[in-house]
Every structure is written in structure tokens, then in C-alpha cells.
Design an enzyme around this catalytic site. Structure first.
Site, short mmCIF file in Angstrom:
data_model
loop_
_atom_site.label_atom_id
_atom_site.label_comp_id
_atom_site.label_asym_id
_atom_site.label_seq_id
_atom_site.Cartn_x
_atom_site.Cartn_y
_atom_site.Cartn_z
CB SER A 124 -0.85 -0.04 1.27
OG SER A 124 -1.39 1.22 1.53
CE1 TYR A 149 -3.91 -2.90 5.52
CE2 TYR A 149 -3.45 -0.59 5.08
CZ TYR A 149 -3.72 -1.86 4.63
OH TYR A 149 -3.77 -2.10 3.27
CE LYS A 153 -1.41 -4.59 3.34
NZ LYS A 153 -1.66 -5.90 2.73
#
Ligand code: NAD
Ligand code: UFG
Length: 331
Positions: A124, A149, A153
Site C-alpha cells: 500500500s 495496518y 505492510k
């Protein structure tokens, strides 16, 4: 030889499965259905006229993964499975590390055991952190994650780099997505989050459908053209095609990182206005305070993906808004 798609009944996964089947690839899906439904499989079949094999299982389940690798000849993996709520990850960080990081470890272990060393990973734009410039280029590297989050990643990206450093047979593609919206033009698959959505387009869809009263536009005092936040929205079908291209180009071991974005920034009000215009519907909104953690503006530099993958986004903002609404109308 087959391609294993983890999270293949989810939003981006299902669109990618369609594009893979359109290219006559053999596809196997593993999904635990924690954020999707089995009905998607029928829709995929309806769109493509082709079937794919489905395993309802969790990627953290070692036995289930072994069964899948034993029963099939898997040549490569596209790895979408994971939790993706930025806000939710602040509330339940351990679940995020468990699902995303531990889940990826179990997947990579199974791949290694069965000699399958080719993977495409869903990363992302959030891994850039806040680099202080709106145009994100791959060479900038990773910044400080703004949420658990985002941290998962970044950790997975780093883990994949470490894995390649330890074993030069791995062939790894890391794709950094910007803001996927839109749906398949058939209106059969799209994004359908449960409850009150956090992301802009699903929220707009619910306001337009009369399920929610009004959109809160988070801030109109940013240093942008109309004061509202600017992002690089990308049609999910373009994103899906990006995966097919990335996989095609994965012929030599290494770690390859690419942005998947359009290179164009649109504001929240651009999206609201375009959605109203192309769909002839009303989207009521009010200006609300800024959302903590949001950046004013960022978009991709898509040059590397164009040069190295031969890929660029083709669908514009009008198609994104039209297809998003078409999916809702079709439900
Ligand atoms: P999604 O929630 O629609 O799809 C993820 C799928 O994975 C779901 O079908 C879910 O049931 C499944 N899943 C989750 N945990 C699993 C597990 N442990 N085992 C098996 N299946 C599991 O999300 P999406 O929007 O399609 O995103 C796909 C990937 O792309 C995610 O990794 C996400 O973090 C990443 N990504 C998404 C966005 C976005 O804005 N949608 C942006 C950047 C990156
Ligand atoms: N926004 C509103 N009102 C809403 C929702 C969003 O005004 O109800 C605004 C936000 O402030 C932002 C823009 O719309 O300016 C886009 O917000 P989203 O929540 O749709 O998306 P984000 O850019 O915050 O985050 C998305 C994904 C993350 C991913 C990130 C990477 O949700 O998973 O892109 O670029 F990490």
C-alpha cells in the site's frame, strides 16, 4: 500449473481472478470469508464463463495450506489475504499483526516447503509514511507507518526483502496500491463492506442509495485546490490488470517494487461532484473536522510500472464513479 490467489473472493482479489481467468490461467482461491462471501465465485464464473477451484480456509492454517499445495501444482501466489481497516488496526493491533504478518509467514513457509518461490504481494502507498512531498516514487523507500495496518505492510515488505537476501531463488513483486475504487463493468462484483464504511467511495455509495444521511467531508482547509484531501484513485479493474502484468514480468529472481496508481490526484469534492454528474444522483455532504492521521495530498509516480511492467491505468474518474454506482444498483 496454477496460480494460488489468497483473499481471492475479496474486492481486489475477485477482480484479479477475473483478469487471470480471461487470460486462460488456472486459478485456485484460498479465502476464509472473514470479509467476503462465497457468492462471488458464481459471479466470477458468470463474468468469465470459467471456474476456479476454491478452498475455504485460513492462510494461518498450516495443514490447510499443505493440502492445497499437495493437491495442486502451484507455480506462483498472488497474496491479497489480510485485514485492511486503518482505524480498526488501532483498536485491535494484535489481530492485525497475527493475520497479516503471521499469516504471510505461514504462507511463505508453505511455499518454501513446496518449492514455490514466486509471489506478488498487495502492499500500500501507506508504507511511504509522510515523505513531505505529494508525489510518491518507489526509490523514496519506506517511512514511518501511521497505523498498525501500515506497519504490517512495511514489515511484510521488509520480510520479503530479507527472504530474498537469504535465498536468491525467490522472485517477489511488491505492488503498492493507491486508492482502489470502482467495480467490474458487469456490476456483478465490487466493494461491499459490512456496516458503516470508513473509505470515501463506499460511503458515497451508501449516501447516494439513501442508506446513510450525508457524507462528512473530512476537512476543507487543506492546502489543496478546493481545501479537501487529494488522493490517487485507481479503477479496480486497472489494478487487477496490473497484477497480471506484474506476474507475467516475474521471470527473474529478485524483489521488484512498483506503484500502482494513475499519477492523477482528485479531491474529495471532485469525487462527489463527478459521482453526482455521471450518475445523476444526489450525494448530500457536510464539511466536518479533519480526520486524524490524514495527509492533505498524495499520488503515485506511475513511471516505473509503465516502463518495467508495460502497464498503465486506462480508466478515468468518470468510469470509476459510474461503475461504483452500477454495482450498487445491481445488488
Ligand atoms: P478485502 O477485505 O475485500 O479482501 C481480502 C480478502 O482476504 C477477504 O476476502 C477476506 O475474507 C480474506 N482474508 C482475510 N484474512 C484472511 C486469512 N487469514 N486467511 C484467508 N483469507 C483471509 O480487501 P481488498 O480491498 O480486496 O484488499 C486486498 C489486499 O490489498 C489486502 O491485503 C489489503 O491490505 C491490500 N490493499 C487494499 C487497499 C484498498 O484500499 N482496498 C489499498 C492498499 C492495499
Ligand atoms: N474522506 C472523507 N469522508 C469520508 C471518508 C474519507 O472526506 O467519510 C476523505 C479522506 O479524508 C481522504 C479521502 O477521502 O482525504 C480518501 O479517504 P479513504 O479513507 O477512502 O482512503 P485513505 O486515502 O485514507 O486510505 C486508503 C486505504 C488504506 C491505504 C491508503 C493507501 O483505505 O488502506 O489508502 O494510500 F493504506
Amino acid at each position: 500449473m496454477s496460480i494460488l490467489v489468497t483473499g481471492g473472493t475479496g474486492y481486489i482479489g475477485s477482480h484479479t481472478v477475473v483478469e487471470l481467468l480471461n487470460e486462460n490461467k488456472e486459478v485456485i482461491i484460498i479465502d476464509n470469508l472473514c470479509n467476503s462471501s462465497k457468492d462471488v465465485l458464481e459471479k466470477i464464473e458468470k463474468i468469465t464463463g470459467k471456474k476456479c477451484k476454491f478452498y475455504e480456509a485460513d492462510i494461518r492454517d498450516e495443514k490447510a495450506l499443505e493440502k492445497i499445495f499437495n493437491e495442486n501444482k502451484i507455480e506462483s501466489v498472488i497474496h491479497f489475504a489480510g485485514l485492511k481497516g486503518v482505524g480498526e488496526s488501532v483498536e485491535i493491533p494484535l489481530e492485525y499483526y497475527d493475520n497479516n504478518v503471521y499469516g504471510t509467514i505461514k504462507l511463505l513457509e508453505a511455499m518454501k516447503k513446496f518449492g514455490c518461490k514466486k509471489i506478488v504481494f498487495s502492499s500500500s502507498a501507506t508504507v511511504y509514511g509522510d515523505p513531505g512531498t505529494p508525489k510518491y516514487v518507489e526509490e523514496m523507500g519506506r517511512g514511518k507507518a501511521s497505523s498498525p495496518y501500515g506497519a504490517t505492510k512495511a514489515v511484510i515488505e521488509e520480510m520479503l526483502e530479507n527472504l530474498y537476501a537469504s535465498d536468491k531463488e525467490w522472485t517477489i513483486s511488491i505492488l503498492r496500491y493507491f486508492n482502489p475504487i470502482g467495480a467490474h463493468e458487469s456490476g456483478l462484483i465490487g466493494e461491499n463492506p459490512n456496516g458503516i464504511p470508513n473509505n470515501l467511495m463506499p460511503y458515497i455509495q451508501k449516501v447516494a442509495a439513501g442508506e446513510l444521511k450525508e457524507l462528512s467531508v473530512f476537512g476543507n482547509d487543506y492546502d489543496t485546490k478546493d481545501g479537501t484531501g487529494v488522493r490517487d484513485y485507481i479503477h479496480v479493474v486497472d489494478l487487477a490488470i496490473g497484477h497480471v502484468k506484474a506476474l507475467e514480468k516475474l521471470t527473474k529472481p529478485g524483489v521488484y517494487i512498483h506503484n500502482l496508481g494513475t499519477g492523477c490526484g482528485y479531491s474529495v469534492l471532485d469525487i462527489v461532484n463527478t459521482f453526482e454528474r455521471v450518475n445523476n444522483v444526489k450525494v448530500n455532504y457536510k464539511i466536518a473536522p479533519r480526520r486524524p492521521g490524514d495527509l492533505a495530498m498524495y499520488y503515485a509516480d506511475p513511471t516505473k510500472a509503465k516502463k518495467e511492467l508495460g502497464w498503465e491505468a486506462k480508466r478515468g474518474i468518470e468510469e470509476m464513479c459510474r461503475d461504483s454506482w452500477n454495482f450498487v444498483k445491481n445488488k
